[in-house]
Design a protein around this motif. Structure first.
Motif, PDB file in Angstrom:
ATOM      1  N   ALA A  36      -0.836   2.696 -10.574  1.00 38.46           N
ATOM      2  CA  ALA A  36      -1.174   2.329  -9.201  1.00 38.46           C
ATOM      3  C   ALA A  36      -2.545   1.647  -9.143  1.00 38.46           C
ATOM      4  O   ALA A  36      -2.722   0.648  -8.446  1.00 38.46           O
ATOM      5  CB  ALA A  36      -1.148   3.561  -8.303  1.00 38.46           C
ATOM      6  N   ASN A  75       4.196  -3.487  -8.021  1.00 33.83           N
ATOM      7  CA  ASN A  75       4.668  -2.199  -7.510  1.00 33.83           C
ATOM      8  C   ASN A  75       6.197  -2.155  -7.443  1.00 33.83           C
ATOM      9  O   ASN A  75       6.809  -1.130  -7.749  1.00 33.83           O
ATOM     10  CB  ASN A  75       4.078  -1.917  -6.129  1.00 33.83           C
ATOM     11  N   THR A  96       0.826  -1.203   0.000  1.00 39.32           N
ATOM     12  CA  THR A  96       0.000   0.000   0.000  1.00 39.32           C
ATOM     13  C   THR A  96       0.863   1.257   0.000  1.00 39.32           C
ATOM     14  O   THR A  96       0.553   2.236  -0.689  1.00 39.32           O
ATOM     15  CB  THR A  96      -0.936   0.001   1.222  1.00 39.32           C
ATOM     16  N   SER A 101       0.342  -8.038  -6.273  1.00 41.80           N
ATOM     17  CA  SER A 101       0.237  -6.580  -6.338  1.00 41.80           C
ATOM     18  C   SER A 101       1.537  -5.925  -5.870  1.00 41.80           C
ATOM     19  O   SER A 101       2.012  -4.957  -6.465  1.00 41.80           O
ATOM     20  CB  SER A 101      -0.939  -6.114  -5.481  1.00 41.80           C
ATOM     21  N   ASN A 159       2.232   1.738  -3.380  1.00 42.76           N
ATOM     22  CA  ASN A 159       1.171   2.221  -4.249  1.00 42.76           C
ATOM     23  C   ASN A 159       0.987   3.722  -4.098  1.00 42.76           C
ATOM     24  O   ASN A 159       0.797   4.432  -5.083  1.00 42.76           O
ATOM     25  CB  ASN A 159      -0.129   1.478  -3.924  1.00 42.76           C
ATOM     26  N   SER A 211      -2.300  -1.906 -10.575  1.00 44.79           N
ATOM     27  CA  SER A 211      -1.664  -2.865  -9.667  1.00 44.79           C
ATOM     28  C   SER A 211      -2.629  -3.292  -8.564  1.00 44.79           C
ATOM     29  O   SER A 211      -2.627  -4.458  -8.149  1.00 44.79           O
ATOM     30  CB  SER A 211      -0.382  -2.280  -9.071  1.00 44.79           C
ATOM     31  N   MET A 212      -3.456  -2.378  -8.097  1.00 45.46           N
ATOM     32  CA  MET A 212      -4.448  -2.732  -7.082  1.00 45.46           C
ATOM     33  C   MET A 212      -5.546  -3.627  -7.674  1.00 45.46           C
ATOM     34  O   MET A 212      -6.002  -4.575  -7.036  1.00 45.46           O
ATOM     35  CB  MET A 212      -5.073  -1.476  -6.479  1.00 45.46           C
TER      36      MET A 212
END
Length: 78
Positions: A20, A64, A5, A60, A8, A23-24
């Motif tokens: 971003a 990142n 997170t 994820s 991100n 990727s989430m």
């Protein structure tokens, strides 16, 4: 989860909010696909389906890291 997170947020701050978001979405979609497989196909149950969540979050995180690695390589070349 916290590192993914945070990365991100760094990617969004760097000016790539679409990357971003993608990727989430990969993590969420992978989790939605793997959860039913773990629960119903492999008959692991809900508790063991946490493995699906770990796999999705790790995917994820890796996406990142690929972005951050590319960004860091550009900084070292300068």
């Amino acid at each position: 989860m916290m590192i993914g997170t945070s990365l991100n947020s760094l990617i969004r701050t760097d000016g790539s909010p679409k990357y971003a978001m993608k990727s989430m979405i990969v993590g969420v979609a992978l989790n939605c696909i793997l959860d039913p497989i773990c629960i119903f196909v492999l008959k692991w149950g809900v508790e063991e389906a946490a493995v699906a969540t770990l796999v999705a979050q790790f995917a994820s995180f890796l996406i990142n890291i690929l972005y951050i690695r590319k960004f860091v390589c550009l900084v070292y070349q300068a």
